[in-house]
Design a protein around this motif. Structure first.
Motif, PDB file in Angstrom:
ATOM      1  N   ALA A 274       0.853  -1.192   0.000  1.00 56.51           N
ATOM      2  CA  ALA A 274       0.000   0.000   0.000  1.00 56.51           C
ATOM      3  C   ALA A 274       0.879   1.228   0.000  1.00 56.51           C
ATOM      4  O   ALA A 274       2.007   1.209   0.503  1.00 56.51           O
ATOM      5  N   VAL A 276       0.990   5.359   1.080  1.00 59.12           N
ATOM      6  CA  VAL A 276       0.344   6.273   2.013  1.00 59.12           C
ATOM      7  C   VAL A 276       0.962   7.641   1.874  1.00 59.12           C
ATOM      8  O   VAL A 276       2.189   7.793   1.822  1.00 59.12           O
ATOM      9  N   ALA A 350      -7.169   4.353   7.914  1.00 60.68           N
ATOM     10  CA  ALA A 350      -7.245   4.375   6.450  1.00 60.68           C
ATOM     11  C   ALA A 350      -6.742   3.057   5.859  1.00 60.68           C
ATOM     12  O   ALA A 350      -7.315   2.541   4.892  1.00 60.68           O
ATOM     13  N   LEU A 351      -5.676   2.502   6.423  1.00 58.26           N
ATOM     14  CA  LEU A 351      -5.176   1.214   5.938  1.00 58.26           C
ATOM     15  C   LEU A 351      -6.196   0.114   6.157  1.00 58.26           C
ATOM     16  O   LEU A 351      -6.356  -0.789   5.321  1.00 58.26           O
ATOM     17  N   GLN A 353      -9.507   0.511   6.268  1.00 58.87           N
ATOM     18  CA  GLN A 353     -10.589   0.718   5.313  1.00 58.87           C
ATOM     19  C   GLN A 353     -10.178   0.314   3.898  1.00 58.87           C
ATOM     20  O   GLN A 353     -10.997  -0.162   3.118  1.00 58.87           O
ATOM     21  N   ALA A 354      -8.883   0.487   3.575  1.00 62.25           N
ATOM     22  CA  ALA A 354      -8.412   0.133   2.230  1.00 62.25           C
ATOM     23  C   ALA A 354      -8.192  -1.364   2.086  1.00 62.25           C
ATOM     24  O   ALA A 354      -7.914  -1.846   0.982  1.00 62.25           O
ATOM     25  N   ALA A 356      -5.747  -3.016   3.423  1.00 61.64           N
ATOM     26  CA  ALA A 356      -4.323  -3.342   3.419  1.00 61.64           C
ATOM     27  C   ALA A 356      -3.845  -3.876   4.758  1.00 61.64           C
ATOM     28  O   ALA A 356      -2.790  -4.501   4.824  1.00 61.64           O
TER      29      ALA A 356
END
Length: 364
Positions: A274, A276, A350-351, A353-354, A356
């Motif tokens: 990922a 960022v 955020a990770l 939700q993604a 990852a």
């Protein structure tokens, strides 16, 4: 930031440490061998004018105590109870507690009493959830708090003067039958349910006392067949408790305390590939009012003219990439961009939700 780095460095050290074996007794408890809560209602006497005064249920309690000794308070007479207070009594009854043993109790004011300091608890029964009497409580209170009031209404309170302890203040009158001596099996319950750990516990028990004696019946409980009789089962349980078992690795988990900014990541957390980028936007409002002063003897008035300056500053941060990262890689990447704990929380969310980050994100 230095503190954040040290915290993560310590976590990396723990994660890199090899797995170790724990005693079975440290992984859970035996079913049925538990403490039982006891409660009671009583009266504390001998206070120095800091009691409940004329509180109705304190007066009823005083009448009940007096009636035990054949003293009848005439109807309609409301005795002042400044030197007495109605209290609630609590204690824990351990497993295997026998009549005659003593328990530590906590005594707390129930009404308007200002302090229990110097008081004595009059004999009061303590009951369990089934309503049966299991102990009798009595004794002198040890109160760590202090409350002092003055005539003008001012007062000083140190700690909590309306609650105290009585070491050994209750005597056990009845024991609780745990039933472990006659049940078909004795069950061991893990503190945290885990299928791998419960299987390892069952295997360790079978290797020690014989094959087929222990069975994992779910993710938390191991059932062990045992001979009848308290003596035989006590010896068997003691043998099992000292066996060593290597528990399974904890599931990947990230715990965030939103109130304190504390972030804890265990060593099982992994990040899929990922990228960022995390930046900061700062808005600053600067107020510099200007004062307009009229000329002397002009008859004018002083006027304040507002003057505001708004500036916006955005700190750009370079994007960084996770490539199958483990905990050490996460620490390096986060510290490279100078992220604060609040920034780290935003990145981790955020990770997650993604997709990852394959870990449980727990926010307290």
């Amino acid at each position: 930031m230095k503190r954040l780095f040290l915290l993560f460095a310590a976590l990396v050290g723990f994660a890199a440490a090899p797995a170790h074996a724990d005693r079975i007794k440290d992984l859970g408890t035996w079913q049925g061998l538990r403490t039982n809560q006891l409660t009671g209602y009583g009266i504390v006497v001998g206070l120095s004018g800091t009691g409940d005064d004329s509180l109705e249920y304190a007066t009823q309690a005083m009448k009940g105590v007096a009636s035990r000794f054949g003293l009848q308070i005439p109807p309609g007479v409301n005795p002042a109870t400044k030197n007495a207070a109605a209290v609630l009594i609590t204690a824990d009854l351990p497993a295997f507690a026998k009549p005659g043993q003593t328990l530590d109790i906590t005594v707390s004011a129930l009404g308007k009493a200002k302090s229990l300091r110097g008081g004595t608890l009059v004999m009061a029964p303590m009951v369990g959830a089934d309503g049966q009497i299991y102990a009798m409580a009595q004794g002198n209170l040890a109160v760590g708090g202090l409350g002092v009031s003055a005539a003008d209404g001012s007062n000083v309170v140190v700690n909590v003067p309306t609650a105290g302890r009585i070491p050994g203040g209750a005597t056990v009158e009845r024991s609780v039958d745990a039933g472990f001596a006659t049940s078909p099996t004795i069950n061991f319950n893990l503190s945290e349910a885990d299928l791998t750990t419960v299987q390892r516990v069952a295997m360790a028990i079978n290797q020690a006392i014989g094959p087929g004696r222990a069975q994992a019946i779910d993710a938390e409980t191991v059932a062990v067949s045992a001979p009848q009789g308290a003596e035989s089962r006590t010896a068997l349980m003691a043998q099992i408790e000292d066996l060593n078992v290597t528990p399974a690795d904890a599931p990947a988990r990230v715990v965030v305390n939103a109130r304190t900014g504390t972030v804890v990541i265990n060593g099982a957390v992994r990040i899929a590939p990922a990228a960022v980028s995390h930046g900061k936007l700062t808005v600053k409002v600067d107020e510099k009012p200007q004062v307009s002063q009229p000329a002397p003897f002009s008859g004018g008035q002083t006027v304040v003219t507002p003057n505001s300056a708004i500036s916006v500053e955005e700190k750009s941060s370079p994007a960084f990439q996770f490539q199958g990262a483990n905990l050490a890689d996460i620490v390096k990447a986060v510290n490279a961009i100078g992220a604060s704990p609040a920034d780290l929380v935003a990145i981790l969310e955020a990770l997650k939700q993604a997709g990852a980050m394959k870990a449980d994100l727990i926010i307290l």
